[in-house]
Design an enzyme around this catalytic site. Structure first.
Site, PDB file in Angstrom:
ATOM      1  N   THR A 288      -6.742 -17.028   1.628  1.00 21.12           N
ATOM      2  CA  THR A 288      -5.299 -17.037   1.945  1.00 21.12           C
ATOM      3  C   THR A 288      -4.859 -15.613   2.265  1.00 21.12           C
ATOM      4  O   THR A 288      -4.125 -14.984   1.482  1.00 21.12           O
ATOM      5  CB  THR A 288      -4.484 -17.594   0.762  1.00 21.12           C
ATOM      6  OG1 THR A 288      -4.753 -16.799  -0.418  1.00 21.12           O
ATOM      7  CG2 THR A 288      -4.845 -19.038   0.483  1.00 21.12           C
TER       8      THR A 288
ATOM      9  N   GLY B 277       4.870  10.119  -8.589  1.00 22.64           N
ATOM     10  CA  GLY B 277       5.859   9.158  -9.025  1.00 22.64           C
ATOM     11  C   GLY B 277       6.548   8.536  -7.825  1.00 22.64           C
ATOM     12  O   GLY B 277       6.331   8.943  -6.676  1.00 22.64           O
TER      13      GLY B 277
ATOM     14  N   VAL C  50       1.114   9.324  -6.843  1.00 23.01           N
ATOM     15  CA  VAL C  50       0.900  10.753  -6.597  1.00 23.01           C
ATOM     16  C   VAL C  50       1.867  11.588  -7.442  1.00 23.01           C
ATOM     17  O   VAL C  50       1.467  12.233  -8.397  1.00 23.01           O
ATOM     18  CB  VAL C  50       1.029  11.089  -5.098  1.00 23.01           C
ATOM     19  CG1 VAL C  50       0.913  12.591  -4.865  1.00 23.01           C
ATOM     20  CG2 VAL C  50      -0.061  10.359  -4.315  1.00 23.01           C
TER      21      VAL C  50
ATOM     22  N   ASN D 269      -4.040   8.620   3.172  1.00 21.63           N
ATOM     23  CA  ASN D 269      -2.739   8.178   3.678  1.00 21.63           C
ATOM     24  C   ASN D 269      -2.675   8.062   5.198  1.00 21.63           C
ATOM     25  O   ASN D 269      -1.645   7.648   5.745  1.00 21.63           O
ATOM     26  CB  ASN D 269      -1.642   9.144   3.213  1.00 21.63           C
ATOM     27  CG  ASN D 269      -1.389   9.035   1.721  1.00 21.63           C
ATOM     28  OD1 ASN D 269      -1.580   7.984   1.119  1.00 21.63           O
ATOM     29  ND2 ASN D 269      -0.988  10.141   1.105  1.00 21.63           N
TER      30      ASN D 269
ATOM     31  N   HIS E 288       0.659   4.099  -2.887  1.00 25.89           N
ATOM     32  CA  HIS E 288       0.270   5.459  -2.520  1.00 25.89           C
ATOM     33  C   HIS E 288       1.378   6.462  -2.817  1.00 25.89           C
ATOM     34  O   HIS E 288       1.096   7.640  -3.061  1.00 25.89           O
ATOM     35  CB  HIS E 288      -0.100   5.516  -1.035  1.00 25.89           C
ATOM     36  CG  HIS E 288      -1.484   5.022  -0.754  1.00 25.89           C
ATOM     37  ND1 HIS E 288      -2.364   5.690   0.064  1.00 25.89           N
ATOM     38  CD2 HIS E 288      -2.146   3.918  -1.193  1.00 25.89           C
ATOM     39  CE1 HIS E 288      -3.503   5.024   0.120  1.00 25.89           C
ATOM     40  NE2 HIS E 288      -3.382   3.933  -0.624  1.00 25.89           N
TER      41      HIS E 288
ATOM     42  N   ASP F 175      -9.056 -11.019   1.271  1.00 28.93           N
ATOM     43  CA  ASP F 175      -8.985 -12.381   0.720  1.00 28.93           C
ATOM     44  C   ASP F 175      -9.292 -13.327   1.866  1.00 28.93           C
ATOM     45  O   ASP F 175      -8.468 -13.520   2.766  1.00 28.93           O
ATOM     46  CB  ASP F 175      -7.595 -12.649   0.144  1.00 28.93           C
ATOM     47  CG  ASP F 175      -7.447 -14.055  -0.436  1.00 28.93           C
ATOM     48  OD1 ASP F 175      -8.378 -14.869  -0.278  1.00 28.93           O
ATOM     49  OD2 ASP F 175      -6.400 -14.335  -1.046  1.00 28.93           O
TER      50      ASP F 175
ATOM     51  N   GLU G  47       2.003  14.874   2.250  1.00 28.99           N
ATOM     52  CA  GLU G  47       1.107  13.848   1.723  1.00 28.99           C
ATOM     53  C   GLU G  47       0.563  12.950   2.837  1.00 28.99           C
ATOM     54  O   GLU G  47      -0.544  12.422   2.746  1.00 28.99           O
ATOM     55  CB  GLU G  47       1.819  13.000   0.671  1.00 28.99           C
ATOM     56  CG  GLU G  47       2.098  13.743  -0.622  1.00 28.99           C
ATOM     57  CD  GLU G  47       2.847  12.894  -1.629  1.00 28.99           C
ATOM     58  OE1 GLU G  47       2.765  11.645  -1.548  1.00 28.99           O
ATOM     59  OE2 GLU G  47       3.524  13.465  -2.499  1.00 28.99           O
TER      60      GLU G  47
ATOM     61  N   HIS H   8      -4.647  -6.497  -2.848  1.00 31.53           N
ATOM     62  CA  HIS H   8      -5.721  -6.844  -1.915  1.00 31.53           C
ATOM     63  C   HIS H   8      -5.667  -8.300  -1.457  1.00 31.53           C
ATOM     64  O   HIS H   8      -6.390  -8.690  -0.541  1.00 31.53           O
ATOM     65  CB  HIS H   8      -7.078  -6.555  -2.561  1.00 31.53           C
ATOM     66  CG  HIS H   8      -7.335  -5.091  -2.752  1.00 31.53           C
ATOM     67  ND1 HIS H   8      -8.410  -4.599  -3.463  1.00 31.53           N
ATOM     68  CD2 HIS H   8      -6.644  -4.000  -2.303  1.00 31.53           C
ATOM     69  CE1 HIS H   8      -8.379  -3.273  -3.449  1.00 31.53           C
ATOM     70  NE2 HIS H   8      -7.307  -2.891  -2.751  1.00 31.53           N
ATOM     71  N   SER H   9      -4.798  -9.105  -2.071  1.00 32.72           N
ATOM     72  CA  SER H   9      -4.704 -10.510  -1.669  1.00 32.72           C
ATOM     73  C   SER H   9      -4.174 -10.659  -0.244  1.00 32.72           C
ATOM     74  O   SER H   9      -4.382 -11.678   0.399  1.00 32.72           O
ATOM     75  CB  SER H   9      -3.802 -11.288  -2.634  1.00 32.72           C
ATOM     76  OG  SER H   9      -2.440 -10.901  -2.505  1.00 32.72           O
TER      77      SER H   9
ATOM     78  N   ASP I 247      -1.135 -14.357  -3.685  1.00 29.21           N
ATOM     79  CA  ASP I 247      -1.434 -15.384  -4.684  1.00 29.21           C
ATOM     80  C   ASP I 247      -2.706 -15.018  -5.439  1.00 29.21           C
ATOM     81  O   ASP I 247      -3.230 -13.908  -5.294  1.00 29.21           O
ATOM     82  CB  ASP I 247      -1.536 -16.770  -4.035  1.00 29.21           C
ATOM     83  CG  ASP I 247      -2.672 -16.865  -3.021  1.00 29.21           C
ATOM     84  OD1 ASP I 247      -3.489 -15.915  -2.919  1.00 29.21           O
ATOM     85  OD2 ASP I 247      -2.755 -17.890  -2.321  1.00 29.21           O
TER      86      ASP I 247
ATOM     87  N   ARG J 225       0.831  -1.207   0.000  1.00 28.36           N
ATOM     88  CA  ARG J 225       0.000   0.000   0.000  1.00 28.36           C
ATOM     89  C   ARG J 225       0.865   1.256   0.000  1.00 28.36           C
ATOM     90  O   ARG J 225       0.569   2.239  -0.684  1.00 28.36           O
ATOM     91  CB  ARG J 225      -0.914  -0.028   1.228  1.00 28.36           C
ATOM     92  CG  ARG J 225      -1.962   1.071   1.241  1.00 28.36           C
ATOM     93  CD  ARG J 225      -3.083   0.719   2.205  1.00 28.36           C
ATOM     94  NE  ARG J 225      -4.093   1.758   2.192  1.00 28.36           N
ATOM     95  CZ  ARG J 225      -4.340   2.579   3.215  1.00 28.36           C
ATOM     96  NH1 ARG J 225      -3.646   2.464   4.338  1.00 28.36           N
ATOM     97  NH2 ARG J 225      -5.276   3.500   3.134  1.00 28.36           N
TER      98      ARG J 225
ATOM     99  N   SER K 273       7.913  10.810  -1.651  1.00 29.73           N
ATOM    100  CA  SER K 273       7.276  12.023  -1.133  1.00 29.73           C
ATOM    101  C   SER K 273       6.282  11.693  -0.021  1.00 29.73           C
ATOM    102  O   SER K 273       6.023  12.522   0.862  1.00 29.73           O
ATOM    103  CB  SER K 273       6.573  12.786  -2.259  1.00 29.73           C
ATOM    104  OG  SER K 273       5.675  11.951  -2.964  1.00 29.73           O
TER     105      SER K 273
END
Length: 312
Positions: A232, A68, A66, A90, A62, A229, A84, A187-188, A237, A58, A72
């Site tokens: 698992t 690159g 924003v 954030n 994030h 998930d 930020e 999100h796994s 995965d 994450r 930052s």
């Protein structure tokens, strides 16, 4: 095609090469133990906290989406000077202490050589592997940005329509396949608070057993969180894609990727092949890590990842 992809990644491990102004093995001479130091810091933390891969995935997303991949996001806000980190999206990003510890050790081993932006990229890569995901090489040589402004932050939320998500990723040079790969892969191993998916609980198409369990969890106070998930939750995965196909996607964007005509086939392909998912996830992570990077003499190499070198 699979053999070509595998050979590409093997080549990346063995031979330093340039990649969009970045370089594999960039610190080979200036700080030979750089990648080992970062890997050891991440591994030490992972032993006591298996949620770190989700946190670092994450963090990198994030940061890169924003201005690159320029670290930052790591700048601390100061009185009268927000950063930020100050913005709502954030506020719950975590894992900064891992980057701090890696930076501390690197400054002892080779002062002013390794950027905070590269530490984020390396730490995330290592965390993915520890969580059972693919092992892959990443090019380094990023430099740290000189701006961190909350007004620059415009990140996609969990209810964003698929078409809008595609546009958001396209603006960063990422394809539809990259989007499905990174959202599902991220999100796994992630979690979400109930406040972020209450709209899904009202969806009659959602798997009834899962819906009932989530409703029960969300009755508790203080906005509880659940694993995105359910099969698992600590492994990077393809399981989440199978869950999406069974109407068990918890976030609206996850479930909609399995329904929208532009992404449904990609979800199906990943659900049926973890090998395919692993290959594409590694490729998409490397690609994301290239977004608008600073190289050469642009930016700076921060001494402390939380503040600009000039202290402003």
């Amino acid at each position: 095609m699979k053999a070509i992809t595998a050979l590409f990644f093997l080549f990346c491990f063995l031979v330093p090469s340039t990649f969009a102004q970045l370089q594999f093995g960039f610190y080979g001479r200036s700080c030979p133990r750089a990648e080992t130091i970062v890997a050891n810091v991440v591994a030490n933390r992972f032993r006591s906290d298996r949620t770190i891969p989700a946190a670092l995935l994450r963090m990198q997303f994030h940061d890169c989406f924003v201005r690159g991949c320029d670290a930052s996001l790591l700048i601390d806000p100061r009185p009268g000077r927000p950063s930020e980190k100050s913005t709502g999206p954030n506020a719950s990003v975590r894992g900064f202490e891992i980057i701090d510890e890696a930076k501390r050790q690197l400054e002892i081993a080779c002062p002013r050589r390794v950027s905070c932006a590269d530490i984020v990229t390396l730490a995330t890569r290592d965390a993915v592997a520890l969580a059972g995901g693919p092992r892959f090489s990443v090019p380094t040589g990023r430099r740290d940005g000189l701006r961190s402004n909350p007004n620059d932050v415009n990140l996609p939320g969990p209810t964003i329509p698929v078409a809008a998500a595609i546009q958001t990723f396209a603006a960063q040079g990422m394809s539809v396949n990259d989007m499905v790969t990174l959202i599902g892969g991220g999100h796994s191993v992630g979690v979400a608070h109930c406040s972020l998916f209450r709209d899904r609980l009202a969806d009659p198409a959602m798997d009834r057993t899962l819906n009932a369990r989530l409703r029960n969890t969300c009755r508790s106070p203080n906005d509880p969180s659940v694993f995105l998930d359910q099969r698992t939750p600590f492994t990077v995965d393809n399981a989440i894609y199978g869950e999406i196909q069974r109407q068990r996607g918890i976030l609206r964007i996850d479930q909609n990727m399995g329904l929208d005509g532009s992404t449904r086939g990609i979800v199906s392909g990943f659900a049926s092949s973890n090998t395919l998912f692993r290959q594409r996830f590694a490729q998409a992570m490397v690609k994301m890590g290239r977004i608008r990077v600073l190289t050469g003499t642009a930016g700076e190499i921060r001494r402390n990842c939380r503040v600009f070198n000039n202290g402003r």
